[in-house]
Design a protein around this motif. Structure first.
Motif, PDB file in Angstrom:
ATOM      1  N   TYR A  81     -39.061  -6.882 -11.349  1.00 48.19           N
ATOM      2  CA  TYR A  81     -38.992  -7.165  -9.704  1.00 48.19           C
ATOM      3  C   TYR A  81     -40.240  -7.152  -8.873  1.00 48.19           C
ATOM      4  CZ  TYR A  81     -33.995  -5.674 -10.188  1.00 48.19           C
ATOM      5  OH  TYR A  81     -33.226  -5.609 -10.702  1.00 48.19           O
ATOM      6  N   ASN A  82     -41.123  -6.440  -9.309  1.00 57.43           N
ATOM      7  CA  ASN A  82     -42.622  -6.931  -8.559  1.00 57.43           C
ATOM      8  C   ASN A  82     -43.196  -8.056  -8.877  1.00 57.43           C
ATOM      9  OD1 ASN A  82     -44.341  -6.790  -7.161  1.00 57.43           O
ATOM     10  ND2 ASN A  82     -45.666  -4.286  -7.860  1.00 57.43           N
ATOM     11  N   SER A  83     -42.799  -9.164  -9.503  1.00 57.23           N
ATOM     12  CA  SER A  83     -43.348 -10.411 -10.171  1.00 57.23           C
ATOM     13  C   SER A  83     -45.281 -10.579  -9.960  1.00 57.23           C
ATOM     14  CB  SER A  83     -42.884 -11.629 -10.582  1.00 57.23           C
ATOM     15  OG  SER A  83     -43.893 -12.829 -11.506  1.00 57.23           O
ATOM     16  N   ARG A  86     -45.402 -13.891  -7.772  1.00 58.55           N
ATOM     17  CA  ARG A  86     -44.822 -13.458  -5.831  1.00 58.55           C
ATOM     18  C   ARG A  86     -46.049 -12.780  -4.885  1.00 58.55           C
ATOM     19  NH1 ARG A  86     -39.382 -13.057  -5.627  1.00 58.55           N
ATOM     20  NH2 ARG A  86     -37.560 -12.738  -7.703  1.00 58.55           N
ATOM     21  N   LYS A  87     -45.864 -13.616  -4.061  1.00 59.67           N
ATOM     22  CA  LYS A  87     -46.650 -13.754  -2.476  1.00 59.67           C
ATOM     23  C   LYS A  87     -46.376 -12.365  -2.484  1.00 59.67           C
ATOM     24  CE  LYS A  87     -46.950 -18.239  -0.847  1.00 59.67           C
ATOM     25  NZ  LYS A  87     -46.663 -19.251   0.381  1.00 59.67           N
ATOM     26  N   LYS A  88     -45.323 -11.784  -2.542  1.00 62.96           N
ATOM     27  CA  LYS A  88     -44.819 -10.266  -2.254  1.00 62.96           C
ATOM     28  C   LYS A  88     -43.788  -9.527  -2.525  1.00 62.96           C
ATOM     29  CE  LYS A  88     -41.592 -12.055   2.078  1.00 62.96           C
ATOM     30  NZ  LYS A  88     -41.267 -11.955   3.222  1.00 62.96           N
ATOM     31  N   PRO A  89     -43.551  -8.686  -2.800  1.00 61.85           N
ATOM     32  CA  PRO A  89     -42.517  -8.268  -4.051  1.00 61.85           C
ATOM     33  C   PRO A  89     -40.937  -7.845  -3.479  1.00 61.85           C
ATOM     34  CG  PRO A  89     -43.505  -6.468  -2.562  1.00 61.85           C
ATOM     35  CD  PRO A  89     -44.186  -7.755  -2.403  1.00 61.85           C
ATOM     36  N   ASP A  90     -40.398  -8.547  -4.576  1.00 58.17           N
ATOM     37  CA  ASP A  90     -38.577  -8.498  -3.515  1.00 58.17           C
ATOM     38  C   ASP A  90     -37.832  -7.364  -3.072  1.00 58.17           C
ATOM     39  OD1 ASP A  90     -36.111  -8.233  -5.038  1.00 58.17           O
ATOM     40  OD2 ASP A  90     -36.826 -10.077  -5.437  1.00 58.17           O
TER      41      ASP A  90
END
Length: 240
Positions: A81-83, A86-90
């Motif tokens: 969930y923290n790819s 991504r700009k910010k975590p899920d």
């Protein structure tokens, strides 16, 4: 005069038009008030149902987060969930950070004397033996990884045996079993079940039945006794 008086009396005291009009207006106002109250009550119930549904979903999401706490990101490896793309975590990653992992359920120690019956004449209570207390659990954290729940693993481990058809069914086929049973039945109850008796005693009172060949009209042929080939001289063509 009576007709006029009756009309006046009915309009004045029995069927008052203005009083009926006032009554109908009051009924319409009351109906509008009740309709508005029912509408407000239905909206309130709908909001309550939506709130309960949201609370239930939030509770399920928190439980799933506690159950999947092993997917939390670490300092070395980022979670699913923290790819890094991504700009910010899920939001699930943030929920995993806030929630605690599920702890193992403590197994209740059953008293071995709870379900037994004591009929000793002198003992009022079950005998007390020195029972050692179990060791406390090791103070270590739950290892990170895709481990299943302990209750689920125990349920799979101690589930009842479900044998296959090859194991559950018999080796012998039903037809073979039926044939063996018929053989045993024939051996147990034969057709000739009379006891063996001596010849002189069993045939003493029986009448002799003569043979059909000697006593009937159609007797046995003499072929093979008197002659072997029938001779008819009338059918001879020549004298030989």
């Amino acid at each position: 005069i009576q007709k006029r008086w009756r009309g006046y009396y009915v309009r004045k005291y029995i069927h008052n038009y203005y009083a009926l009009k006032k009554y109908l207006e009051a009924i319409s106002v009351n109906n509008e008030i009740v309709r508005n109250e029912l509408q407000e009550y239905a909206e309130m119930k709908e909001k309550e149902e939506k709130r309960k549904e949201l609370e239930k979903k939030e509770k399920e999401k928190k439980y799933e987060a506690r159950k999947m706490h092993y997917l939390l990101s670490t300092e070395q490896i980022a979670g699913i969930y923290n790819s890094p793309f991504r700009k910010k975590p899920d939001p699930m990653e943030l929920l995993l950070r806030e929630s605690k992992p599920l702890s193992h359920r403590k197994q209740q120690i059953r008293n071995p004397f709870a379900s037994e019956l004591y009929d000793w004449p002198t003992c009022k209570k079950p005998p007390t033996f020195s029972m050692e207390q179990p060791l406390p659990p090791v103070g270590r954290q739950k290892p990170q990884g895709p481990f299943r729940d302990t209750a689920e693993v125990l349920q799979q481990r101690y589930k009842p045996l479900e044998p296959t058809l090859r194991v559950a069914a018999s080796i012998n086929s039903p037809l073979k079993k039926a044939r063996e049973e018929m053989k045993r039945e024939e051996w147990r109850s034969p057709i000739h079940d009379n006891e063996f008796q001596l010849f002189t005693s069993c045939c003493k009172n029986e009448k002799y039945d003569p043979s059909i060949h000697t006593s009937g009209k159609y007797v046995q042929e003499t072929y093979g006794i008197k002659h072997f080939r029938e001779v008819q001289p009338k059918k001879w063509i020549a004298g030989k």
